[in-house]
Structures are given as C-alpha cells and as structure tokens.
Design a protein around this motif. Structure first.
Motif, PDB file in Angstrom:
ATOM      1  N   ARG A   1       0.845  -1.201   0.000  1.00 57.01           N
ATOM      2  CA  ARG A   1       0.000   0.000   0.000  1.00 57.01           C
ATOM      3  C   ARG A   1       0.875   1.244   0.000  1.00 57.01           C
ATOM      4  NH1 ARG A   1      -2.055  -3.736   3.564  1.00 57.01           N
ATOM      5  NH2 ARG A   1      -4.290  -4.244   3.399  1.00 57.01           N
ATOM      6  N   GLY A   2       0.846   2.015  -1.061  1.00 54.51           N
ATOM      7  CA  GLY A   2       1.577   3.268  -1.103  1.00 54.51           C
ATOM      8  C   GLY A   2       0.960   4.305  -0.184  1.00 54.51           C
ATOM      9  N   ASN A   3       1.783   5.254   0.280  1.00 48.79           N
ATOM     10  CA  ASN A   3       1.281   6.241   1.238  1.00 48.79           C
ATOM     11  C   ASN A   3       1.524   7.684   0.816  1.00 48.79           C
ATOM     12  OD1 ASN A   3       4.130   5.946   1.707  1.00 48.79           O
ATOM     13  ND2 ASN A   3       3.876   7.029   3.643  1.00 48.79           N
ATOM     14  N   LEU A   4       2.138   7.915  -0.364  1.00 48.32           N
ATOM     15  CA  LEU A   4       2.452   9.272  -0.787  1.00 48.32           C
ATOM     16  C   LEU A   4       1.471   9.754  -1.847  1.00 48.32           C
ATOM     17  CD1 LEU A   4       6.324   8.991  -1.181  1.00 48.32           C
ATOM     18  CD2 LEU A   4       5.067   9.920   0.774  1.00 48.32           C
ATOM     19  N   PRO A   5       1.201  11.052  -1.885  1.00 45.03           N
ATOM     20  CA  PRO A   5       0.393  11.576  -2.996  1.00 45.03           C
ATOM     21  C   PRO A   5       1.096  11.285  -4.315  1.00 45.03           C
ATOM     22  CG  PRO A   5       0.658  13.228  -1.255  1.00 45.03           C
ATOM     23  CD  PRO A   5       1.585  12.108  -0.921  1.00 45.03           C
ATOM     24  N   PRO A   6       0.371  10.901  -5.352  1.00 40.55           N
ATOM     25  CA  PRO A   6       1.017  10.602  -6.639  1.00 40.55           C
ATOM     26  C   PRO A   6       1.853  11.767  -7.149  1.00 40.55           C
ATOM     27  CG  PRO A   6      -1.245   9.828  -6.640  1.00 40.55           C
ATOM     28  CD  PRO A   6      -1.077  10.636  -5.383  1.00 40.55           C
ATOM     29  N   ALA A   7       2.874  11.427  -7.926  1.00 44.40           N
ATOM     30  CA  ALA A   7       3.795  12.435  -8.447  1.00 44.40           C
ATOM     31  C   ALA A   7       3.115  13.430  -9.371  1.00 44.40           C
ATOM     32  CB  ALA A   7       4.951  11.746  -9.178  1.00 44.40           C
ATOM     33  N   SER A   8       1.957  13.079  -9.904  1.00 39.08           N
ATOM     34  CA  SER A   8       1.221  13.960 -10.809  1.00 39.08           C
ATOM     35  C   SER A   8      -0.231  13.505 -10.852  1.00 39.08           C
ATOM     36  CB  SER A   8       1.827  13.891 -12.215  1.00 39.08           C
ATOM     37  OG  SER A   8       0.928  14.389 -13.191  1.00 39.08           O
ATOM     38  N   PRO A   9      -1.175  14.420 -11.049  1.00 38.98           N
ATOM     39  CA  PRO A   9      -2.577  14.007 -11.199  1.00 38.98           C
ATOM     40  C   PRO A   9      -2.845  13.292 -12.520  1.00 38.98           C
ATOM     41  CG  PRO A   9      -2.354  16.376 -11.534  1.00 38.98           C
ATOM     42  CD  PRO A   9      -1.027  15.891 -11.037  1.00 38.98           C
ATOM     43  N   HIS A  10      -1.866  13.252 -13.406  1.00 34.94           N
ATOM     44  CA  HIS A  10      -2.061  12.660 -14.729  1.00 34.94           C
ATOM     45  C   HIS A  10      -1.608  11.201 -14.795  1.00 34.94           C
ATOM     46  CE1 HIS A  10      -2.957  16.681 -16.140  1.00 34.94           C
ATOM     47  NE2 HIS A  10      -1.791  17.115 -15.689  1.00 34.94           N
ATOM     48  N   LEU A  11      -1.229  10.621 -13.669  1.00 28.39           N
ATOM     49  CA  LEU A  11      -0.752   9.242 -13.673  1.00 28.39           C
ATOM     50  C   LEU A  11      -1.915   8.261 -13.591  1.00 28.39           C
ATOM     51  CD1 LEU A  11       2.257   9.463 -11.168  1.00 28.39           C
ATOM     52  CD2 LEU A  11       2.180  10.072 -13.593  1.00 28.39           C
ATOM     53  N   LEU A  12      -1.734   7.096 -14.193  1.00 32.79           N
ATOM     54  CA  LEU A  12      -2.658   5.978 -14.028  1.00 32.79           C
ATOM     55  C   LEU A  12      -1.910   4.812 -13.391  1.00 32.79           C
ATOM     56  CD1 LEU A  12      -4.637   5.831 -17.414  1.00 32.79           C
ATOM     57  CD2 LEU A  12      -5.400   6.794 -15.232  1.00 32.79           C
ATOM     58  N   SER A  13      -2.641   3.982 -12.680  1.00 34.67           N
ATOM     59  CA  SER A  13      -2.026   2.788 -12.112  1.00 34.67           C
ATOM     60  C   SER A  13      -1.783   1.758 -13.211  1.00 34.67           C
ATOM     61  CB  SER A  13      -2.930   2.189 -11.036  1.00 34.67           C
ATOM     62  OG  SER A  13      -4.086   1.601 -11.634  1.00 34.67           O
TER      63      SER A  13
END
Length: 760
Positions: free
Chosen positions: A539-551
């Motif tokens: 489980r990751g805990n940091l805000p994503p590096a960009s709002p444009h990322l997809l998993s």
C-alpha cells in the motif's frame, strides 16, 4: 534539502581506485542511505516514506524480493532498498517542458545515470512518426494509438508484451489475460534474463520451479552454500538471515570468482555490536573460475557417493528417480578435470566435502553467477543432485534457494506471465473468462529481439523495466527496436529504452509502489510474491507524483477496452475500479490463491503458497518423484591470451538503474567503465593498473563486439577471469549466446580479449 538533478552528465574518465573493503553495511551504509534519501526526498518525506518500507501496513520495497520475518524492524530496509525508494519517491519531475527541451537524439546521448536522475514522468508522451521529440498526449489518444497499431497487425503474434519484475500480481494477471484474449502468448519477462535457468532445472528435477525454503529454514540450517551470488550489494537483507544462521551454529561456504565484502563480514546497522564489530560470515571461500560450478558439484557428488553412510538411502529409494544413471555419471568425475575447471586446490574441495558430510540440513543459495551460462541448467540440476543425495529437499532447514532479484518477478510468473504456459493454466483461464487462449508457444526475450530484428514483430509494449538497457547485444537490440511500428513503455522514470524507439513511441506514466492508489472503488492495494513464495499486500502512502498518472491495472484495463472493444465480455472497467475483483478471479484461476481477499484480510503479513516438495515431499514431475540427472560436465574453454568476462552490478546500482558512480565495497569511485583483472593476468598482457583497454568479445559468428575505454583495475579475481559492469558491457554479449534449455543470455561467461587503448 532536495537537490536538483544534474544538468549534464558527470565526467567518468578517471575513476579513483582504492583497495576493496572486507565488510559490508555499518555506519557508511547508514550515512550513504540518508544522504541519497535527503537529496531525492528531503528529510520529512524521507522519514515518512522509509518507515513504511516492508511494513505490514506499508508498501513492498521496489528493489529485491528477499522476504521479511513476521516481526518487522522499525527500519525494515537496506541501503540499496532505500536508494530504490528514494529514486521513486523523489520530488524531481520530468514535465512536458523537459521533453520540449531535449530531443530524442539528445536523450540517446545521455547516460543511464543522468536519465534516471531527472525524476518522475508526469504526463503521457507521444513521439509522433517523423518527430524528433516527445510531446504531450491525452490518455484517450494514447490508447487510441495502441488500438490502431494492434488492430492493424496481420497476426496477434506480431505484438510483444514485456513485463518487468516490479509489476504487481494484479497488473500482471490483467496483462496476460489481455494478451491471451487478444490472441498471443508473446509474454517475455525479465525472468527470461535471470532465473529462467533455475525454473527450468527445478521444474524438471523437483516439479516446482521455485525455491523450497523459508527464512526459518535458513535460520535452522547446518550448512548454507552461497554460490554465484553477491548478497552484500544485490540482496543486502539476506545478510541478516545469514548472521542469524551463523549465531545458531550454521557454517557458510561461499563460491564465487570474486571475493565480496558482504560475505566476508556483515556490520548489522540494526544493533550496536553489529555496527562496531560485525559478524564474520564465510567459513570457506571457494574462489572458483567462472563457469566451473557444475564440475565442482559433480565432483562433490562423486565424493559423497564414495563415502560409506553418506547417502540418505531411504529418501533416495522412496522419493527419487534416475539414481543409477546419475551415480554412474558421477562416478566418472575426474579430479584433474575438476581442478582445471574450477581453479581450486584439492584441499579446498576436500574441506568443502567435510562440511557437506557434517551437515544434516543443507541449503544451497544461488543467483546470476549460476544462471547465465550456456550450461546453467545442468549446473543447477547438479546442485539438486547433491541435495537429493543427502535427503535435503522437504526437510526443515534444508532445500534449494534461488534468490530472485526483483520484487515481484516470481509473482508475475505465478500470474501467468510466461511464453510457454501450462495447459492447465490456460484451461482454467479460458473457463473463468469464456475466452480461447492460444496454445502455441510465444516468444521469450531473446526470441522477441530476433522477431523485431527479422520483421516478425511490429508492436512492443513494456510494463515497466528498461528492456534496451537490460538485454544483450546492444547494437543488435537497438537496431531491432527501431524497426518496430510502435514502442510503448509504462514507466515511472526515464531510461535508455525511451530513447530507442519505433516509428512511433508512447511513454505511459504510472503510479509507483510508494504512491497512494485511489480508484472509483476507493483506496486500493496490490500484492506481490517474494523469493520464498510468500504473498502479501503493498500500500503506497504518498500523494502521486502527478494528477495525470494511471495505475498499472488501470493502464492495462483501458488498453484492453480500447483494443478489444465491445467484443470482450471481460469486465475491464470493474477491474480498474476495484482490484479486489481481480483477486477474486485470480483465486479461481491460480492454484494456491483460494479465498485470496479473505486471507489477506485475516493476516496482514500475507500467506505462503503451497510447495509440494517442501510441504509434503511430493514431487509433481513427469515421473512423480524427484529426478536425479546425469548431464555431461561442461565449463568454458578459453583460448590462450583471452579472459572470461562476467558482467555484474556495482553497489550504486539496481538492475539497470544507476544510483551513483561508485562501487564502495570494491574500491571504485567516480566511474563505471572499469574492468577488474587479476594482476598477473593484466601483467601478462602488459596492462598496468590504471591503463585503459578496449574489451572485445569473441563469438562463433566472427562479429567484433567492442566496448572501448575501460580503466584496468588490478583486482583479486580468479585467474583467467575478469569482471565489468552492465549495461555498459551488454554490447559484448552475443544475442545467440544463451543457456541451453532456458535460452537465458550467457552474460556471465563472455570470452574477451583486452586491447590497450588511450585514456579518454
């Protein structure tokens, strides 16, 4: 304070060289870890992130696949794991403005170190046909391009779907499902380049292509043999397990062409005593010549057979097949040939035999030093022969331990990422999803490169990794990639593969292990399988590096919807919204994952997959028993005046990711183009320490493969052997030089000549 990425490539022309070290970890490792972490993340983010690494409520380290004990340390990570986390959780960003300023031709001139230091990619990018640089593209358009190219193929087998070992179980399961619904088994993966030889040998001999031991087994062993492996750099947390085993009375034999600091002494940073004094690990160091391992284990087997009472007759009788043929072949083992192949002294082998005979519980661990030779599969079979003779499979404290290098490479294979899938797996997949999977075999990594080279493949899709940087025969591979119609890389950061493209290219930026993953169904987690078949959540805990990322699962699901359209009954949108729905399907397709979600909920530490040889001494082979084998002994024959080169990692490196330009334990600082050569071998070639040489490999095709300008380092290698870092030396490994059976590139046994060159 977070530092800026380097503006230009650092000069590596004159690396500094000091004597190699004789202990690993300790205060220098702690200091280096904190410095790198602060440079990439800053102090607060460092604490917030590193304290979640490998914790039950945290994320799995994106580095190696070494398992954790049930009770975790507060700091459950090693130096290189912290580097991997820092590089992913970095605050540096690669934006569209970066790509506008750097044409692809410029990126192609940069080192892997410089590319990786630029930071996280923030938006999907397209290199249009005829364009000279990447430009921003919407996700919708990106998937549209994928659909255009895949639908235009004459056959689904003209597409290649590569998987890196960092890919989660959920994403890997979806990718292989999509590929097979699309119509191909072209699912090469990084295992093809590393432990494919292990899987091939173990499947044939014990029926399961995975290791048979747990951490508890290591702690209970009488003898641990570590062959062709450097855990101090490649799997540092393994040193804690070896230290614990030693404290309980185990003895350790290390078998390697190079002395490695981590196997000499481990200064455990978790304890005051460890920091100050450390623990000596190796009891017997066998400095073997490259590729001599099969000859060593064959001779040991002969000597065990000749020792009254040494063979576990009951185990052999009840649980094995092929003993008579094997015993006859082992009886032919020759001392003179074994000494020539191994470079060892007779007394050293006799000492190893004494330790084998004194042990009731023996484990053999290995890594790339055994798996990347022409004869790797028979070598590993010979290791299994030794364990079978003494009944050391399915016994507590004993067994086989292939140490995987990437955090979910084993799990990806379990999920079906394999170009030669078992019919039973395909039957279960087809029944669950109502599809008809292809039954013909697909392409592995080497065959994929050949297919691109020969025009048989036109679309290349990579789920993570650095395919161009990891593969052999660099010039051939890069030319092959440039023949593709479309190359696609799902990535977190830049690497060499983004600069070697097809006519069109896409970069699809994705969430990392450290990133929080929120979908329509709420916050998600993924799962991984470690080197000892334990499955647990991440489980990751940091805000994503960009709002444009997809998993990764979202990328596969959207690609599938774009390509397959309404003709697919698979609920791709449902899978993207809630990964628990993916795990429900895994539970019905993959043996050992029954009640997948419920078991994860019941135990945050995860669960162990079944392993018939380990759990019940049952061997699901063709004979129904564990198989002795009797292959002819092989070892590299090196012409006069040549050396046998192995490619390896530096300590500031994980796979093809370069964290820095030093190799602290080997005494190298400020450069990677070095070749480690025994002083007498160097003197015979007129090469002083500090001289510069071109490395030229020799292969049956007569093609000259050259890596120029390597600083010669006089180093205590085995005689006749040399070592240098990859990916810089991948250019020397012929594409067709592979292991029998597994087709793994033979990167650990490259015949080279050294030609003196001017310093650069």
């Amino acid at each position: 304070m977070v530092s800026k990425p380097p503006a230009g490539d650092p000069v590596q022309d004159a690396p500094q060289v000091t004597p190699p070290q004789h202990a690993a970890a300790g205060l220098p490792a702690v200091g280096h870890t904190l410095r790198i972490a602060r440079e990439q993340m800053g102090s607060l983010r460092t604490a917030r992130t590193l304290l979640k690494v490998n914790q039950k409520d945290g994320f799995d380290c994106p580095g190696c696949a070494w398992p954790e004990e049930d009770k975790r340390h507060v700091a459950e990570f090693c130096e290189n794991g912290a580097k991997a986390v820092a590089e992913e959780a970095t605050l540096r960003r690669v934006t569209p403005e970066f790509f506008a300023a750097h044409p692809v031709a410029d990126l192609a001139e940069r080192s892997g170190y410089w590319l990786g230091q630029q930071g996280r990619i923030t938006q999907p990018m397209l290199l249009p046909e005829g364009g000279d640089r990447y430009e921003p593209v919407t996700w919708e358009r990106a998937f549209g391009i994928l659909a255009e190219e895949l639908r235009a193929l004459d056959s689904p087998d003209e597409a290649l779907f590569y998987t890196s070992g960092r890919t989660s179980n959920e994403a890997a399961f979806l990718l292989q499902l999509f590929a097979r619904e699309f119509g191909t088994n072209n699912l090469p993966d990084c295992s093809n380049m590393c432990h494919e030889s292990s899987g091939s040998a173990l499947t044939e001999t014990i029926g399961v292509g995975k290791g048979s031991v747990s951490l508890e087994d290591l702690h209970r062993a009488d003898l641990i043999v570590v062959a062709g492996q450097n855990p101090g750099t490649n799997h540092p947390r393994m040193l804690s397990a070896l230290e614990k085993a030693k404290a309980a009375g185990a003895r350790i034999i290390s078998v390697n062409p190079l002395p490695e600091a981590g196997l000499e002494r481990f200064k455990n940073p978790q304890t005051p005593r460890g920091m100050l004094r450390g623990a000596a690990l190796t009891d017997l160091f066998l400095q073997i010549r490259i590729g001599g391992d099969q000859a060593l284990f064959r001779l040991l087997n002969k000597l065990v057979l000749a020792t009254p009472g040494a063979v576990d007759d009951e185990f052999v009788r009840e649980h094995t097949h092929g003993y008579e043929e094997f015993a006859a072949a082992a009886g032919e083992a020759d001392w003179d040939e074994a000494l020539a192949a191994t470079g060892l002294e007779r007394s050293e082998i006799e000492r190893a035999l004494e330790m084998v005979l004194a042990s009731e519980r023996t484990i053999v661990c290995w890594a790339m030093g055994l798996t990347q030779h022409k004869h790797s599969v028979p070598t590993i079979r010979e290791v299994v022969n030794l364990l079978l003779l003494r009944g050391n499979i399915g016994r507590p404290g004993a067994g086989v331990c292939p140490v995987r290098g990437h955090s979910n490479v084993q799990g990806d294979r379990t999920m079906g990422i394999f170009e030669r899938p078992a019919p039973a797996f395909l039957d279960a997949l087809d029944k669950e999803f109502g599809i008809v999977s292809p039954r013909h075999h697909g392409f592995d990594v080497v065959r994929s490169i050949q297919a691109l080279r020969d025009g048989e493949a036109k679309v290349f899709f990579a789920m993570g990794g650095n395919f161009v940087g990891a593969t052999p025969d660099t010039e051939v591979t890069e030319a092959a990639m440039r023949r593709a119609r479309l190359t696609v890389h799902v990535s977190t950061k830049l690497n060499r593969s983004h600069a070697v493209t097809g006519a069109r290219a896409l970069i699809l930026p994705t969430l990392g292990r450290t990133d929080k993953d929120v979908q329509k169904g709420g916050r998600q987690f993924v799962t991984v399988e470690d080197s000892m078949s334990l499955v647990h959540a991440s489980r990751g805990n940091l805000p994503p590096a960009s709002p444009h990322l997809l998993s990764e699962p979202a990328i596969v699901a959207r690609m599938a919807r774009a390509v397959l359209g309404d003709g697919s009954a698979t609920p791709w949108e449902e899978f993207e919204a809630d990964y628990a729905r993916i795990r429900d399907r895994i539970a019905r397709v993959v043996p050992g994952f029954e009640d997948f979600n419920a078991r994860l909920a019941a135990d945050p530490g995860g669960f162990a997959l079944p392993h018939a040889p380990r759990d019940e001494r049952r061997f699901p082979t063709k004979t129904g028993k564990a198989n002795f084998t009797a292959a002819p002994v092989e070892y590299p024959k090196v012409p006069e005046g040549r050396l046998l080169l192995q490619t390896l990692r530096s300590h500031d490196q994980y796979n093809t990711t370069i964290y820095g330009l030093d190799d602290r334990y080997r005494g190298i600082k400020g450069g990677r183009r070095v070749v480690l050569v025994h002083p007498e071998d160097a003197a015979a070639r007129g090469l002083a320490d500090g001289a510069y040489a071109d490395l030229v490999s020799e292969w049956t095709d007569g093609v000259e493969r050259r890596a120029p300008g390597f600083r010669v380092v006089h180093y205590p290698t085995a005689r006749g052997c040399a070592a240098a870092y990859y990916p810089e030396t991948n250019v020397l490994v012929p594409l067709e030089s592979t292991a029998d059976v597994s087709n793994t590139p033979a990167s650990k046994s490259v015949i080279v000549r050294l030609e003196q060159s001017p310093s650069t």
